[in-house]
Design an enzyme around this catalytic site. Structure first.
Site, PDB file in Angstrom:
ATOM      1  N   GLY A 136     -48.202  58.147  45.670  1.00 21.28           N
ATOM      2  CA  GLY A 136     -48.125  58.937  44.439  1.00 21.28           C
ATOM      3  C   GLY A 136     -47.403  60.255  44.609  1.00 21.28           C
ATOM      4  O   GLY A 136     -47.348  61.055  43.676  1.00 21.28           O
TER       5      GLY A 136
ATOM      6  N   THR B  11     -40.998  56.723  45.681  1.00 23.42           N
ATOM      7  CA  THR B  11     -40.184  55.713  45.003  1.00 23.42           C
ATOM      8  C   THR B  11     -39.204  56.374  44.035  1.00 23.42           C
ATOM      9  O   THR B  11     -38.032  56.016  43.977  1.00 23.42           O
ATOM     10  CB  THR B  11     -41.102  54.730  44.261  1.00 23.42           C
ATOM     11  OG1 THR B  11     -42.020  54.216  45.215  1.00 23.42           O
ATOM     12  CG2 THR B  11     -40.322  53.599  43.655  1.00 23.42           C
TER      13      THR B  11
ATOM     14  N   ASN C  56     -51.758  56.300  41.869  1.00 19.37           N
ATOM     15  CA  ASN C  56     -50.414  56.234  41.287  1.00 19.37           C
ATOM     16  C   ASN C  56     -50.376  55.066  40.307  1.00 19.37           C
ATOM     17  O   ASN C  56     -50.768  53.962  40.645  1.00 19.37           O
ATOM     18  CB  ASN C  56     -49.412  56.022  42.437  1.00 19.37           C
ATOM     19  CG  ASN C  56     -47.975  56.010  41.939  1.00 19.37           C
ATOM     20  OD1 ASN C  56     -47.724  56.056  40.734  1.00 19.37           O
ATOM     21  ND2 ASN C  56     -47.047  55.955  42.875  1.00 19.37           N
TER      22      ASN C  56
ATOM     23  N   SER D 253     -47.725  52.317  41.771  1.00 16.42           N
ATOM     24  CA  SER D 253     -47.739  52.418  43.220  1.00 16.42           C
ATOM     25  C   SER D 253     -47.050  51.208  43.842  1.00 16.42           C
ATOM     26  O   SER D 253     -47.302  50.073  43.447  1.00 16.42           O
ATOM     27  CB  SER D 253     -49.191  52.504  43.680  1.00 16.42           C
ATOM     28  OG  SER D 253     -49.211  52.558  45.065  1.00 16.42           O
TER      29      SER D 253
END
Ligand SMILES: Nc1ncnc2c1ncn2[C@@H]1O[C@H](COP(=O)(O)OP(=O)(O)O)[C@@H](O)[C@H]1O
Ligand SMILES: [Mg+2]
Length: 1104
Positions: free
Chosen positions: A108, A112, A157, A160
């Site tokens: 989180g 990404t 997240n 995630s």
């Protein structure tokens, strides 16, 4: 001019932690917080980027920002992930160094997102073109597909990543992307069957159910309702800010762009649906004779639907859930499964199915995006691995994930901290040692081949006899007891005996990022990752082709009794490969930090950030940076790069590179404290020094570029000029040839003209000459002819003269002879004989003359008279003609009667009046004057009229011309000795009776019309009615008769007759002019009268 900016401009806090003063943990956190509060989420430590997750979208990823950071020096602008991406991309492109972007941080923290930002930046700045854009698009679109299948909502997240991803993007020498390769690491497949509270299964399940059309769902035999599926946790099915339906469309679109066939997409969705169905299959126990329970499928509907979807024979699958074939020593045995085992088998199948599907997706995407060209590639790797995770309940997956993060930290330490220090020592640069925590020891705890946790787990799994998670923990407790990062309640080391935070079935590892408690339950199973062979064989029997592909081991022809490698072993191996790969590349670090645990914006939790800063070793990182030099480079490459800054090193330095760099830096007057000379590298203390050098190099390059341009342009212009010159010569040659040809043609034709003229002239000369000669000849002939003529005439005259003379002689001779004869004869001739001969001759002549007159006729009209025969008859001849004419006229008259005589007298009178005066006259000559044309005495209609007047001399039908319109109305016209009468044609009623004495004159035209005006004497009784304008066909007769009466009556004056083409007529009130014109509009043969105006009547008379 370009404005020079710097990292130092408008800085909030310090942009580069290296510049932080004083440097300690607190000031570090304060600086981060200060910047975070001002939306500055990026901060540097040298070339490492620290990224704080803002949990909201910031306007710093626009195309303008991309342009701003493009081709700018790293320290030139405020910290940004784009600066790092740009630096990495440029050194890849320009310096041919493979790069890797290592993104680390907790789950989180924004890894990404960061990886996507890097990829999109590189996509934006690298080359363009149809092919390149397609590659870029495919690379970028692989993300949504993998995220749908590999990401899930977790407590930390909402999106995630539940798998590790490393993507190599490959570039050609120009820096254009060619393709890529994606490697995936251990998907958290246990999530397929069970999710912790508050978390969800993988996105794709929810996306499919919310986003697919009714039609698709029907085909997949699915229901939109999440609650119908056991595998989908209910409590957080809908996540705030996630639109599953829209995401589904995005995913389908992305799959299409990446290159999935429609049939492939359908197959994938069928597998997803099958997994959902599989989850709904339930089992019930069925007692067997031997006292064991055997499992049976409870409700076969879902089983049936799943089998239909995948094309599996239902009975085969059903059997695989109830029995298990065990092979030992070439013998096959079938044992029954109890309900628990059946559920285990079901879940194992679901997990395997899903993770294999995921791996297939990655392979399929790789197939699409792999580089086509076989040339050497430059590579940029982007690593986005699941972040360090500490859950309430941590299992095998977390253990693996955290192990991976340990390894990454290790590589970070290796490549930055340790490498840094070691390099200083190696390069013999003065160095003060910095203390830092090296997590190699933890890595060793996990991965050591002899006594590492993973090795022991494998050992347990492979060991014969009963193996449970507890035996595994026991083993750990024995072997790792001494390790300072391993903690367990049952440890031989009694340190934790009273630690109640450490349950019995758990062990704890002190990771670099914190302590994590792992529950051993499931470790052995998950590591074994066992799928009963009956199930894989059942799957292989499916008609669904993708399904068969996913379970190749189910092929009975390829039965392999060897155990497959354990999950832990596989993971360790793949992490090992990854680490080796990363070590060959130039690393670029992005260290992600999450500011709070609540996933919300604007909150900065000091303790949480402090924790992350600490375990990421960021402060030590700064210290190392500060103690040393920000930048280093081998002498060769440094000299190569900056040699143009100094005349002595440009263009070529002959001698050791190190000496060259010394000369260069001295020449550039860089302060000596700013750099140090190592054995093989130059160390530059301050990034800004480097920046200055870069700046000067850039300026210098510009000059060089200008020089090159100058020479190139010169060359180009010269070549162009030479080409033009050459072409000009060719053109001129052709033109001259053309001009000469033209000139020659002209001269030739002129010559021909001249020749022809001269020849003509000569010919004419000759002709003239010949003509002259001919004329001369002719003249000679003529002269000769004339001469001969003259001679001949002279001769003729002479002959004639001679003849005349001869004749005269003869006559004279004859007269003489006559005279002689008459003298002789006179003696015998009487005296009166001559007179008698004469009279006789005359008498004969007269006789002949009168006989000739006998031929003349008796017609008085005959004018002929014979010609006089002799001149002496002249007077008599004329007299005789007159007398004869008078005589024959008298004879002619004598035969007339009295009436006929009167008629002829009248005709004579008409001739006197009109002959040669009026054009109508000649036509009247041959018409006899009839007088009474109406036969008034015989016609009973006119009886009354006849009796009203005395003896009628003339009665005729006339037209009385109407003054108003020039039209005529018919009237009877009667003339008597004393008056003339106008009467109605039909009734015979007298309209007017005028005594002739009242008539003053008559007017007629000279033309061939029959109009006449009877003008009355002014003051007479009849005059009050006005004059009469009449027209008649017998005009000549009427006027002649009127005139005749006038001449014969003694009591009145003779009537005047005016013959003119214009006369006035006194109508009742006023005088009107009547005008005659010839050749007016043709209206038959008769004249037409037209009123022109009040005072003019126009009569147009047809031309004769
Ligand atoms: N740069 C950023 N700007 C805005 N939001 C961000 C940013 N980075 C992360 N986030 C938010 O944080 C969430 C988690 O980020 P993610 O990258 O998935 O974390 P990780 O991969 O580290 O687990 C994202 O879904 C997004 O909402
Ligand atoms: Mg992630």
């Amino acid at each position: 001019m370009e404005v020079k900016t710097s990292l130092l401009d408008n800085m909030i806090g310090v942009g580069d932690m290296v510049l932080l003063e004083p440097l300690n943990e607190d000031s570090f956190i304060v600086n981060l917080r200060n910047r975070f509060d001002h939306n500055e989420i990026y901060t540097y430590i040298g070339s490492v980027v620290i990224s704080m997750n803002p949990y909201r979208s910031l306007p710093i990823y626009t195309p303008q920002k991309v342009e701003e950071y493009r081709n700018r020096n790293f320290y030139e602008l405020s910290p940004h992930i784009y600066a790092l991406a740009d630096e990495a991309y440029r050194s890849l492109r320009d310096q041919d160094k493979d790069q890797c972007i290592l993104i680390t941080g907790e789950s989180g923290a924004g890894k990404t997102e960061a990886s996507k930002l890097v990829m999109s930046y590189v996509a934006a700045v690298c080359g363009k073109g149809q092919e390149v854009n397609k590659v870029k698009e495919q690379l970028l679109q692989s993300n949504p597909v993998l995220e749908a299948f590999g990401n899930a909502k977790t407590m930390r997240n909402d999106n995630s990543s539940r798998f590790g991803k490393y993507m190599d993007i490959e570039f050609d020498f120009k820096g254009d992307p060619l393709g890529g390769v994606i490697s995936n690491y251990l998907l958290e497949k246990s999530r397929v069957c069970k999710q912790p509270r508050g978390e969800r299964n993988f996105h794709i399940f929810y996306q499919l159910l919310s986003g697919a059309s009714d039609d698709t769902l029907m085909k997949l035999k699915l229901d939109r309702d999440f609650s119908k599926y056991n595998y989908l946790s209910l409590d957080s099915a809908n996540v705030n800010g996630l639109d599953d339906a829209a995401s589904f469309r995005t995913v389908r679109n992305a799959m299409q762009i990446v290159g999935f066939m429609e049939a492939e997409v359908q197959s994938v969705l069928e597998l997803v649906a099958a997994i959902l169905k599989l989850g709904n299959i339930e089992f019930k126990p069925e007692s067997r004779v031997n006292g064991f329970d055997e499992s049976r499928v409870k409700d076969k509907n879902d089983l049936k639907e799943m089998c239909e979807l995948l094309g599996i024979e239902q009975s085969v699958l059903e059997r695989a859930f109830s029995y298990r074939t065990v092979e030992a020593k070439m013998e096959k045995m079938s044992t029954t499964l109890n309900v628990a085992q059946a559920y285990y088998a079901r879940d194992a199948l679901a997990k395997n199915l899903y993770s294999r599907l995921f791996s297939w997706l990655v392979t399929r995407i790789n197939e699409s995006i792999k580089a086509q060209a076989k040339t050497r590639h430059k590579v940029m790797g982007v690593l986005d691995i699941y972040g360090f995770e500490i859950f309430e309940d941590n299992s095998f997956e977390q253990f693996i994930i955290n192990y991976c993060n340990e390894k990454l930290q290790q590589i970070f330490i290796e490549l930055t901290l340790r490498e840094e220090q070691e390099e200083y020592i190696r390069e013999d640069i003065e160095w003060t040692n910095i203390e830092y925590f090296n997590n190699a020891v933890i890595c060793d705890l996990i991965e050591n081949n002899q006594n590492g946790i993973l090795a022991m787990l494998d050992e347990e799994c492979l060991r014969p006899g009963t193996v449970t998670d507890d035996t595994f923990l026991d083993k750990l407790n024995t072997i790792c007891a001494e390790h300072q990062h391993f903690e367990s309640r049952l440890n031989k080391n009694s340190k934790f005996l009273t630690d109640h935070s450490l349950p019995h079935s758990c062990f704890r590892i002190q990771h670099y990022a914190g302590k994590v408690l792992y529950r051993v339950e499931g470790f052995v199973d998950k590591n074994n990752d066992l799928l009963y062979r009956d199930l894989s064989q059942a799957m292989y029997k499916a008609t669904h082709s993708l399904m068969r592909q996913l379970f190749p081991e189910g092929n009975p022809a390829k039965v392999n009794l060897k155990r497959p490698p354990t999950a832990g072993f596989q993971f360790k191996a793949s992490v090992g490969v990854l680490m080796k790969n990363l070590q060959t590349k130039n690393p670029n670090y992005i260290r992600c930090i999450k500011p709070n645990d609540k996933k919300v914006a604007h909150i900065f939790t000091d303790s949480l950030v402090c924790h992350q800063v600490r375990y990421l070793g960021l402060v030590e990182n700064v210290r190392v940076r500060r103690a040393g030099y920000a930048f280093r480079q081998p002498y060769e490459s440094c000299l190569e790069r900056y040699k143009m800054l100094c005349k002595k090193t440009w263009p070529q330095w002959r001698g050791p590179a190190r000496d060259g760099v010394v000369v260069l830096l001295t020449d550039c007057s860089v302060p000596t404290e700013e750099f140090a000379y190592g054995r093989s590298k130059i160390f530059i203390r301050n990034p800004r020094t480097l920046f200055t050098l870069e700046e000067r190099r850039r300026a210098c390059l510009e000059d060089l570029a200008t020089l090159i341009q100058k020479i190139y342009r010169g060359w180009k212009s010269r070549t162009h000029f030479l080409l033009l010159k050459k072409s000009q010569v060719v053109v001129a040659a052709w033109y001259r040839r053309y001009a000469q040809q033209n000139k020659y043609q002209k001269i030739k034709s002129a010559t021909l003209v001249m020749q022809s003229f001269i020849r003509g002239w000569k010919a004419r000369n000759i002709l003239r000459q010949l003509k002259y000669e001919k004329r001369c000849k002719e003249a000679v002939t003529t002269i000769a002819a004339y001469w001969h003529g003259t001679q001949a005439r002279r001769e003729l005259r002479r002959l004639k003269e001679e003849a005349r003379r001869k004749h005269a002689v003869a006559i004279i001779w004859a007269y003489w002879l006559g005279l002689q004869v008459r003298r002789e004869y006179r003696k015998f001739f009487r005296a009166n004989a001559g007179k008698k001969i004469y009279d006789f001759t005359i008498q004969r002549i007269m006789q002949k003359y009168f006989l000739g007159l006998k031929t003349t006729t008796m017609s008085p009209m005959d004018n002929t008279w014979p010609a006089k025969p002799y001149g002496f008859l002249e007077g008599a001849h004329t007299q005789l003609r007159r007398i004869f004419h008078l005589w024959r006229c008298k004879k002619y008259r004598g035969q007339f009667t009295e009436e006929k005589k009167a008629v002829y007298e009248e005709k004579l009178e008409a001739s006197e009046i009109f002959k040669d005066k009026k054009a109508l006259y000649p036509s009247s000559v041959s018409q006899p004057f009839k007088g009474d044309y109406l036969e008034i005495q015989k016609n009973p209609k006119y009886q009354k009229l006849n009796s009203a007047v005395e003896e009628v001399l003339l009665a005729d039908l006339v037209n009385k011309i109407n003054r108003a319109n020039g039209k005529g109305s018919p009237r009877l016209f009667l003339l008597t000795k004393s008056n003339f009468v106008l009467a109605d044609q039909k009734t015979g009623q007298v309209k007017a009776s005028v005594p002739l004495p009242d008539l003053a004159s008559v007017s007629v035209s000279t033309q061939s019309d029959g109009f006449f005006a009877l003008k009355l004497k002014e003051g007479s009784a009849s005059a009050s009615k006005g004059d009469f304008l009449l027209s008649s066909e017998h005009l000549i007769e009427i006027i002649t008769k009127l005139h005749h009466i006038g001449t014969t009556a003694a009591d009145r004056d003779q009537i005047n007759i005016d013959i003119s083409d214009e006369f006035l007529v006194q109508f009742k009130q006023d005088k009107v002019c009547v005008k005659f014109i010839q050749g007016g509009p043709k209206n038959g043969n008769s004249a037409a009268c037209k009123r022109k105006n009040n005072r003019l009547l126009e009569v147009s008379v047809p031309s004769p």
